[in-house]
Enzyme design. Structure first.
Site, PDB file in Angstrom:
ATOM      1  N   GLU A   1       0.818  -1.222   0.000  1.00  0.00           N
ATOM      2  CA  GLU A   1       0.000   0.000   0.000  1.00  0.00           C
ATOM      3  C   GLU A   1       0.847   1.266   0.000  1.00  0.00           C
ATOM      4  OE1 GLU A   1      -0.563  -2.574   2.058  1.00  0.00           O
ATOM      5  OE2 GLU A   1      -2.493  -3.350   1.373  1.00  0.00           O
TER       6      GLU A   1
ATOM      7  N   HIS B   1     -10.028  -5.279  10.013  1.00  0.00           N
ATOM      8  CA  HIS B   1     -10.664  -5.010   8.714  1.00  0.00           C
ATOM      9  C   HIS B   1     -11.973  -4.277   8.971  1.00  0.00           C
ATOM     10  CE1 HIS B   1      -7.760  -7.982   7.495  1.00  0.00           C
ATOM     11  NE2 HIS B   1      -8.136  -7.950   6.231  1.00  0.00           N
TER      12      HIS B   1
END
Lengths: 337, 325
Positions: free
Chosen positions: A62, A130
């Site tokens: 990322e 998450h």
């Protein structure tokens, strides 16, 4: 007009922008693998067939691909960078915070960073990592615009406005609102579909939306909480309390014109936020309202937010974590006393 | 750097290299003096001793090629053609500086000259360079980007992620590691088992090369080859340029972590003196030519400082501009 989910509306918006401008491209993990899912929530499903050279699947990196997006944007491209979960933005934080948001200022206005960042947030049965509502880390980051889309109409219009904007724009999306289908469908999903008009349209990035009008209390939310606020308002109406429901939608900057008009009318404000109460977006919004409209307030601003804990897994705990209509209604009752 | 190599090139080209290296040295020495005098605000990270890496690499680039830089960017900026005046105005916090006084020493840059504002988070500029390379490839332009970073940055995740993506997509990026053997005060041997940073290239399936970073012609030739490979779609390349910082990491650093003999050895091999000694072996160059260049550069820097000191400051209203496009 056709009825679309948020995932479908985003997909159509991305495809239209890519067709309109060759500088627009998508970059992220698992976004365009044939036989894959079109990103974690199907938003980019099939776009590689339309734009084989402009759908870029990355390594799981990322920080890397957000930095790549900044560099490409500075050189005139218009990347749409996509994380699978908003939590993963934290891996890319330096690239977003130190580079995307600051390059224009520290270059004395000579550099532009026209990039879109898309991030799914919300507690959805996946435990702590998450699930975070990461909006709070980007509201209060000068140089980035932050929006949160809670309807398919807004999702398409704000996506298109974000692509055309010359600044970094972070779009938060909620996992329970996508309307993703098949294997990627979410249990507990909430209907966020809209009638999508034919042809091009955009939705401004700096305007809140009044979802319901009432004169007794103002309830402000965004993403899933905008839907739960509207649901709470319907119950309140049954008992004679009429609420203005505002989908804040633009989180940076806040639309204090729309919010202020409502506060002047009702004098009472409840802000609903999914995410820990301390240091959240609602804290900033409450302070901003108090600074601007204290003369109109009949009582201090009230916040309904999650407790200061990580997102839990067990359904009974997750449901207790996430603000719900009964808690919103209780907060309004407290204000109306 | 042999006397044979020095004969391959035109005199003007070689004297140009000398002039740009000396400009960096003189600029840095004068800036150091201004800091010690207390007239210049902020902090500084200087590159005395590392002039050959900046000049060698940037000489191999075209005007429309790009570089990214680090918290130690003055040499890279001067080598890429950013004007000494606009840099000194910036260092003095002037509104007419290359970043309108909003960047300062650690964010020096000028996109019109092919230099992104320097990224002062260690390793942070590396993925940007990969993205710039991606843009060049997608737009099908022949441009190349060279990204400067130190030995310390190769321990950052951003290095790994950035170089790996450039490798898998064959991007036109020259990764330029200026190995000056110290990340701030920590020796490179304490942070990697590798003897040679260029060996990291193998981990990404790309070509890596270690070069004497104090030999400006060796750097230039290695960079030229790497840049050509990138233009031919055979990039990226990792260049490790071994050099040495003969000044502090930042202001008021006495460098007590550098062994004295080591420092003396590198000082005796600093790139400008070394290049000058080889230059005068040519029949058509003598010490007088070099002296003339040095005194002309000194004048350039003196007048740039004058411009820098007298530049107007930003107004308070400027605080709020340039946040958004």
């Amino acid at each position: 007009m056709k009825r679309m989910s948020i995932a479908e509306a985003l997909r159509e918006g991305i495809a239209e922008e890519m067709a309109r401008d060759e500088a627009v491209f998508c970059i992220g993990e698992d976004i365009s693998v044939p036989g894959g899912w079109g990103g974690a929530f199907t938003v980019t499903l099939g776009l590689e067939k339309l734009f084989p050279d402009r759908m870029i699947d990355t390594p799981i990196a990322e920080a890397g691909f957000f930095g790549v997006s900044v560099g490409a944007a500075v050189m005139g491209m218009r990347p749409i960078a996509d994380v699978q979960y908003g939590d993963f933005l934290l891996c890319a934080m330096d690239q977003i915070h130190s580079n995307a948001s600051m390059l224009r200022y520290m270059s004395g206005g000579t550099v532009k960073v026209p990039m879109v960042m898309r991030a799914p947030v919300g507690a959805t049965g996946r435990g702590a990592q998450h699930a975070r509502s990461t909006e709070r880390f980007f509201v209060g980051t000068p140089g980035i615009k932050v929006v949160a889309v809670s309807t398919a109409y807004d999702a398409k219009g704000m996506l298109k406005a974000a692509v055309r904007d010359d600044n970094p724009v972070m779009i938060f999306e909620h996992k329970l609102l996508y309307g993703s289908k098949g294997a990627r469908a979410e249990s507990g999903a909430v209907d966020a579909t809209s009638e999508i008009p034919e042809g091009d349209y955009t939705v401004p990035l700096d305007k809140a939306a009044v979802r319901r009008e009432g004169s007794d209390v103002t309830i402000i939310g965004w993403l899933l909480m905008a839907h739960l606020a509207a649901s709470a308002a319907e119950s309140l109406a049954a008992e004679g309390v009429e609420a203005d429901v505002i989908d804040a939608r633009s989180l940076s900057p806040f639309d204090y014109d729309t919010i202020g008009a409502s506060v002047r009318k009702t004098g009472r404000v409840v802000i609903v936020e999914e995410g820990p109460k301390t240091g959240g977006v609602s804290a900033e919004l409450a302070a901003g309202i108090a600074e601007r409209f204290s003369d109109s307030l009949k009582a201090p601003v009230v916040r309904v937010a999650s407790p200061d804990v990580p997102v839990p897994f067990a359904p009974v705990l997750e449901n207790a974590y996430r603000p719900d209509p009964p808690r919103i209604i209780a907060a309004v009752h407290g204000l109306m006393r | 750097m042999g006397t044979d190599t020095i004969k391959k090139y035109e005199k003007e080209f070689l004297l140009g290299l000398y002039e740009r290296m000396f400009l960096i040295r003189e600029f840095e020495e004068q800036v150091k003096f201004l800091f010690l005098e207390g007239v210049m605000p902020g902090t500084i990270h200087q590159c005395q001793g590392q002039e050959a890496t900046a000049v060698g690499v940037c000489t191999a680039l075209n005007n429309d090629d790009f570089i990214t830089s680090t918290h130690r960017p003055h040499g890279h900026a001067l080598a890429k053609g950013v004007s000494p005046e606009s840099m000194l105005i910036e260092l003095f916090g002037g509104v007419t500086g290359c970043c309108k006084g909003k960047g300062g020493s650690m964010h020096i840059g000028d996109v019109d000259k092919g230099m992104l504002p320097a990224i002062a988070i260690v390793g942070g500029g590396i993925p940007l360079a990969t993205g710039m390379g991606l843009a060049f490839k997608m737009k099908k332009t022949p441009q190349v980007v060279a990204t400067f970073f130190g030995d310390g940055a190769t321990s950052e995740g951003a290095f790994h992620e950035g170089i790996n993506m450039a490798a898998i997509w064959d991007l036109p990026v020259v990764f330029v590691c200026e190995n000056n053997f110290y990340g701030a005060s920590t020796h490179v041997n304490k942070v990697t088992r590798l003897k040679c940073i260029a060996d990291r290239a193998a981990g990404y399936g790309i070509r890596g090369e270690t070069v004497d970073g104090n030999d400006v012609l060796a750097v230039y030739e290695a960079a030229q080859t790497a840049v050509q490979e990138c233009r031919d779609g055979k990039g990226p390349v990792l260049l490790e340029l071994e050099t040495y910082r003969i000044t502090g990491h930042s202001r008021r650093d006495a460098c007590q972590y550098q062994p004295k003999e080591e420092r003396e050895r590198w000082k005796n091999n600093e790139p400008i003196g070394a290049f000058g000694r080889v230059l005068v072996t040519r029949d058509d160059v003598d010490e007088g030519d070099l002296e003339a260049i040095r005194s002309q550069v000194e004048q350039t820097v003196v007048s740039a400082i004058k411009v820098g000191r007298s530049a107007p400051e930003p107004t308070v209203a400027d605080l709020l501009t340039d946040v958004y496009a």
